[in-house]
Enzyme design. Structure first.
Site, PDB file in Angstrom:
ATOM      1  N   ASP A  41      31.467 -18.384 -16.971  1.00 37.54           N
ATOM      2  CA  ASP A  41      31.611 -17.176 -16.160  1.00 37.54           C
ATOM      3  C   ASP A  41      31.850 -17.425 -14.671  1.00 37.54           C
ATOM      4  O   ASP A  41      32.208 -16.495 -13.957  1.00 37.54           O
ATOM      5  CB  ASP A  41      30.335 -16.320 -16.281  1.00 37.54           C
ATOM      6  CG  ASP A  41      30.286 -15.529 -17.569  1.00 37.54           C
ATOM      7  OD1 ASP A  41      31.184 -15.717 -18.409  1.00 37.54           O
ATOM      8  OD2 ASP A  41      29.351 -14.723 -17.734  1.00 37.54           O
ATOM      9  N   GLU A  92      18.678 -26.382 -15.413  1.00 37.07           N
ATOM     10  CA  GLU A  92      18.698 -24.948 -15.711  1.00 37.07           C
ATOM     11  C   GLU A  92      17.564 -24.270 -14.937  1.00 37.07           C
ATOM     12  O   GLU A  92      16.399 -24.631 -15.085  1.00 37.07           O
ATOM     13  CB  GLU A  92      18.543 -24.724 -17.227  1.00 37.07           C
ATOM     14  CG  GLU A  92      18.188 -23.299 -17.650  1.00 37.07           C
ATOM     15  CD  GLU A  92      19.134 -22.221 -17.089  1.00 37.07           C
ATOM     16  OE1 GLU A  92      20.344 -22.383 -17.178  1.00 37.07           O
ATOM     17  OE2 GLU A  92      18.619 -21.219 -16.523  1.00 37.07           O
ATOM     18  N   ALA A  96      25.799 -20.903 -22.209  1.00 38.94           N
ATOM     19  CA  ALA A  96      26.805 -21.231 -23.231  1.00 38.94           C
ATOM     20  C   ALA A  96      27.728 -22.337 -22.736  1.00 38.94           C
ATOM     21  O   ALA A  96      27.982 -23.322 -23.449  1.00 38.94           O
ATOM     22  CB  ALA A  96      27.615 -19.975 -23.544  1.00 38.94           C
ATOM     23  N   CYS A 147      24.243 -12.486 -25.233  1.00 40.40           N
ATOM     24  CA  CYS A 147      24.849 -11.266 -25.781  1.00 40.40           C
ATOM     25  C   CYS A 147      23.881 -10.543 -26.720  1.00 40.40           C
ATOM     26  O   CYS A 147      24.083  -9.364 -27.042  1.00 40.40           O
ATOM     27  CB  CYS A 147      26.125 -11.618 -26.531  1.00 40.40           C
ATOM     28  SG  CYS A 147      27.202 -12.733 -25.617  1.00 40.40           S
TER      29      CYS A 147
HETATM   30  C1  FAD Z   1      23.678  -8.206 -21.891  1.00 43.31           C
HETATM   31  C2  FAD Z   1      24.904  -9.020 -22.073  1.00 43.31           C
HETATM   32  C3  FAD Z   1      25.645  -8.885 -23.230  1.00 43.31           C
HETATM   33  C4  FAD Z   1      26.809  -9.616 -23.401  1.00 43.31           C
HETATM   34  N1  FAD Z   1      27.521  -9.439 -24.543  1.00 43.31           N
HETATM   35  C5  FAD Z   1      28.661 -10.141 -24.714  1.00 43.31           C
HETATM   36  C6  FAD Z   1      29.406  -9.993 -25.915  1.00 43.31           C
HETATM   37  O1  FAD Z   1      29.026  -9.218 -26.814  1.00 43.31           O
HETATM   38  N2  FAD Z   1      30.539 -10.706 -26.042  1.00 43.31           N
HETATM   39  C7  FAD Z   1      30.986 -11.585 -25.070  1.00 43.31           C
HETATM   40  O2  FAD Z   1      32.020 -12.225 -25.250  1.00 43.31           O
HETATM   41  N3  FAD Z   1      30.267 -11.766 -23.938  1.00 43.31           N
HETATM   42  C8  FAD Z   1      29.131 -11.067 -23.743  1.00 43.31           C
HETATM   43  N4  FAD Z   1      28.393 -11.257 -22.608  1.00 43.31           N
HETATM   44  C9  FAD Z   1      28.853 -12.252 -21.624  1.00 43.31           C
HETATM   45  C10 FAD Z   1      28.386 -13.642 -22.026  1.00 43.31           C
HETATM   46  O3  FAD Z   1      27.012 -13.613 -22.278  1.00 43.31           O
HETATM   47  C11 FAD Z   1      28.731 -14.613 -20.915  1.00 43.31           C
HETATM   48  O4  FAD Z   1      30.132 -14.642 -20.787  1.00 43.31           O
HETATM   49  C12 FAD Z   1      28.218 -16.017 -21.188  1.00 43.31           C
HETATM   50  O5  FAD Z   1      26.825 -16.025 -21.329  1.00 43.31           O
HETATM   51  C13 FAD Z   1      28.623 -16.924 -20.041  1.00 43.31           C
HETATM   52  O6  FAD Z   1      28.079 -18.190 -20.239  1.00 43.31           O
HETATM   53  P1  FAD Z   1      27.859 -19.169 -19.004  1.00 43.31           P
HETATM   54  O7  FAD Z   1      27.268 -20.401 -19.564  1.00 43.31           O
HETATM   55  O8  FAD Z   1      29.105 -19.242 -18.204  1.00 43.31           O
HETATM   56  O9  FAD Z   1      26.829 -18.403 -18.079  1.00 43.31           O
HETATM   57  P2  FAD Z   1      25.303 -18.029 -18.356  1.00 43.31           P
HETATM   58  O10 FAD Z   1      25.065 -17.810 -19.796  1.00 43.31           O
HETATM   59  O11 FAD Z   1      24.988 -16.953 -17.393  1.00 43.31           O
HETATM   60  O12 FAD Z   1      24.512 -19.336 -17.952  1.00 43.31           O
HETATM   61  C14 FAD Z   1      24.460 -19.769 -16.636  1.00 43.31           C
HETATM   62  C15 FAD Z   1      23.121 -20.446 -16.428  1.00 43.31           C
HETATM   63  O13 FAD Z   1      23.142 -21.123 -15.201  1.00 43.31           O
HETATM   64  C16 FAD Z   1      21.867 -21.047 -14.624  1.00 43.31           C
HETATM   65  N5  FAD Z   1      22.035 -21.280 -13.194  1.00 43.31           N
HETATM   66  C17 FAD Z   1      22.765 -20.535 -12.318  1.00 43.31           C
HETATM   67  N6  FAD Z   1      22.720 -21.082 -11.088  1.00 43.31           N
HETATM   68  C18 FAD Z   1      21.952 -22.195 -11.197  1.00 43.31           C
HETATM   69  C19 FAD Z   1      21.534 -23.178 -10.266  1.00 43.31           C
HETATM   70  N7  FAD Z   1      21.925 -23.145  -8.983  1.00 43.31           N
HETATM   71  N8  FAD Z   1      20.743 -24.178 -10.707  1.00 43.31           N
HETATM   72  C20 FAD Z   1      20.354 -24.227 -12.000  1.00 43.31           C
HETATM   73  N9  FAD Z   1      20.720 -23.325 -12.910  1.00 43.31           N
HETATM   74  C21 FAD Z   1      21.510 -22.321 -12.520  1.00 43.31           C
HETATM   75  C22 FAD Z   1      21.392 -19.663 -14.966  1.00 43.31           C
HETATM   76  O14 FAD Z   1      19.980 -19.586 -14.952  1.00 43.31           O
HETATM   77  C23 FAD Z   1      21.968 -19.464 -16.363  1.00 43.31           C
HETATM   78  O15 FAD Z   1      21.048 -19.769 -17.390  1.00 43.31           O
HETATM   79  C24 FAD Z   1      27.220 -10.526 -22.400  1.00 43.31           C
HETATM   80  C25 FAD Z   1      26.474 -10.683 -21.242  1.00 43.31           C
HETATM   81  C26 FAD Z   1      25.331  -9.929 -21.064  1.00 43.31           C
HETATM   82  C27 FAD Z   1      24.551 -10.082 -19.803  1.00 43.31           C
END
Ligand code: FAD
Length: 467
Positions: free
Chosen positions: A288, A37, A15, A47
């Site tokens: 996150d 990615e 996200a 989610c």
């Molecule tokens: C089952 C579940 C249900 C959820 N439900 C909710 C909800 O209902 N409401 C809510 O507000 N939040 C919810 N969340 C939390 C929400 O999904 C996260 O806050 C959000 O996805 C965070 O986005 P992000 O982009 O920071 O991290 P992520 O979506 O985790 O994306 C990070 C990406 O970075 C990639 N990555 C990591 N390290 C590396 C690297 N070294 N090199 C290349 N790629 C890398 C990973 O593969 C991943 O795809 C939920 C989470 C889960 C697991």
């Protein structure tokens, strides 16, 4: 940063990462935007994974916000899947990339600006056997597809979910929806650590209607005999199960930046300013992996949730590409469906306020989701947490209907710095199918205001009979 930026590299296609990449592209159409990615999917609704497991969402592809081609062909974003970044060299302005085997994408990749959007990683407790093939975490679509295939194979009758946080509870519901008998094992004596005990008790009762719940109990070991069944040792007793889901919490995936000296909180979430800049020059963090300014606490806090990931990604991408944006902060608003229950929270729980050293009080009200006489009215539990002077510090709601979106009234009140007396005076909507004439949020605020000596709580006492 700004005019001289030629290439933006984004680590993570979730996200935050895809929001950053898309925002940067809008701000600077000529910018080279590369997203690395590690997994096989990008820009999907993490989610939604529990609902995909349970079959509510039929196909994994339904969770994709856009297919990868949309980013490459229509938005001009160089999205590289299966591409792992293993190191950052801030002095050389390079990241080290390992692309898919045989592809030409491995080695150093230079950047002018870098956004770390690597999310959070599931915690795997040091329990022997958690590395086996029938042990899953719920954190990526790649893994969820494998789990769903196993569920579809008809070989899963029983499952153990380790952890009764919100992801564990959603996973339990998803597995139960797939026809699996679920046992939830939690080391703490209660479920859902991010709400106070009275609300957690309501959640526990609902969970016990649908699963076997083992609180204050540890998963000691998982043994894989090579057959279809696993042996799980739970609280010292061996039991058979077909799979284990580990939902024991997450930690910030921040190692890449901490290794090069980035400032962070003790929980390893990265410190950023309002433009999402880290302490490492030309490097931003979003989603996150970052701590965000908590408007109630008045300091950074790590609360990894989806809306802030999207917004901070957008801010990071905009600023990294030379535009102007800032992120005001969070109040910790979250909502979860636990089988037939809506559970919501915002701000601080009483336990969190006390842990932060704040003087705080809580009031509890059990009201109704509809007018008393209107069919289908359900109990609605409301807890408000406030300072002795009446300032709202937080709120929690649980009920079969009406909790999920009412929390947003309290979240808005927190953003506005309102007191419980201010909330008691709000002109909220009313019609019998949707609320009693004194909405449950108002009823709780009236009770809270009545306990604050300096406010005019009495003026908000219900004057008219319910209509
Ligand atoms: C089952 C579940 C249900 C959820 N439900 C909710 C909800 O209902 N409401 C809510 O507000 N939040 C919810 N969340 C939390 C929400 O999904 C996260 O806050 C959000 O996805 C965070 O986005 P992000 O982009 O920071 O991290 P992520 O979506 O985790 O994306 C990070 C990406 O970075 C990639 N990555 C990591 N390290 C590396 C690297 N070294 N090199 C290349 N790629 C890398 C990973 O593969 C991943 O795809 C939920 C989470 C889960 C697991």
């Amino acid at each position: 940063m700004g005019a001289g930026v030629a290439r933006l590299v984004v680590i993570g296609g979730g996200a935050a990462g895809m929001s950053a990449a898309s925002a940067a592209r809008r701000v600077a159409p000529g910018l080279d935007v590369v997203v690395c990615e590690a997994g096989g999917f990008a820009a999907y609704g993490m989610c939604g994974i529990p609902y995909y497991l349970g079959g509510v969402v039929p196909e994994a592809e339904d969770l994709l916000a856009y297919p990868p081609g949309e980013f490459r062909d229509k938005r001009g974003i160089d999205l590289r899947l299966h591409t792992w970044v293993s190191a950052i060299d801030p002095a050389a302005h390079q990241v080290r990339v390992a692309g898919p085997a045989g592809a030409d994408g491995s080695g150093p990749l230079g950047y002018d600006a870098l956004v770390l959007a690597s999310g959070a990683a599931p915690v795997r407790p040091p329990v022997p056997g958690l590395d086996g093939p029938r042990v899953f975490t719920i954190r990526s679509l790649d893994e969820a597809i494998g789990l769903r295939q196993l569920l579809d194979s008809g070989t899963v009758r029983r499952a153990i979910v380790l952890g009764a946080g919100y992801v564990g509870l959603e996973a339990a519901e998803g597995l139960a929806g797939a026809g699996v008998e679920v046992e939830v094992v939690e080391a703490l004596p209660r479920v859902l650590g991010n709400v106070d005990d009275p609300i957690a008790a309501v959640v526990q009762a609902e969970l016990e209607r649908h699963t076997r719940v083992r609180l204050g109990t540890r998963l000691d070991e998982v043994r894989d005999g090579g057959g279809r069944e696993l042996t799980a040792v739970v609280g010292g007793v061996a039991t058979s199960t077909d799979l284990v889901v580990v939902a024991a919490g997450v930690r910030p995936a921040s190692d890449l930046l901490i290794q090069v000296g980035a400032e962070h909180l003790p929980d390893r979430s990265l410190l950023v300013d309002a433009q999402q800049r880290t302490s490492v020059p030309d490097v931003f963090a979003a989603g996150d992996c970052a701590a965000l300014h908590h408007l109630v606490l008045g300091r950074p806090a790590w609360i990894p949730l989806g809306p802030a990931a999207n917004k901070t990604g957008r801010v990071a991408g905009t600023v990294a590409a030379g535009g102007a944006a800032s992120f005001r902060g969070i109040v910790g608003t979250a909502v979860v469906k636990v089988f037939g229950l809506e559970v919501a929270r915002t701000g601080l729980t009483l336990a969190e306020a006390e842990a932060a050293g704040l003087a705080a009080r809580a009031v509890d009200v059990v009201s109704r989701s509809r007018a008393k006489y209107y069919p289908g009215a359900q109990p609605l539990h409301v807890r408000l947490v406030h300072a002795p002077d009446g300032r709202l510090l937080g709120g929690q709601l649980a009920g079969r209907e009406g909790a999920a979106k009412r929390i947003d009234v309290l979240a808005t009140a927190l953003h506005a710095g309102m007191t419980v007396a201010d909330i008691a005076g709000l002109d909220l909507s009313y019609a019998p199918p949707f609320a009693p004439v004194y909405d449950p949020v108002l009823a709780a605020a009236i009770k809270a205001a009545g306990s604050v000596p300096s406010t005019a709580g009495g003026t908000h006492e219900p004057a008219a009979a319910p209509r």
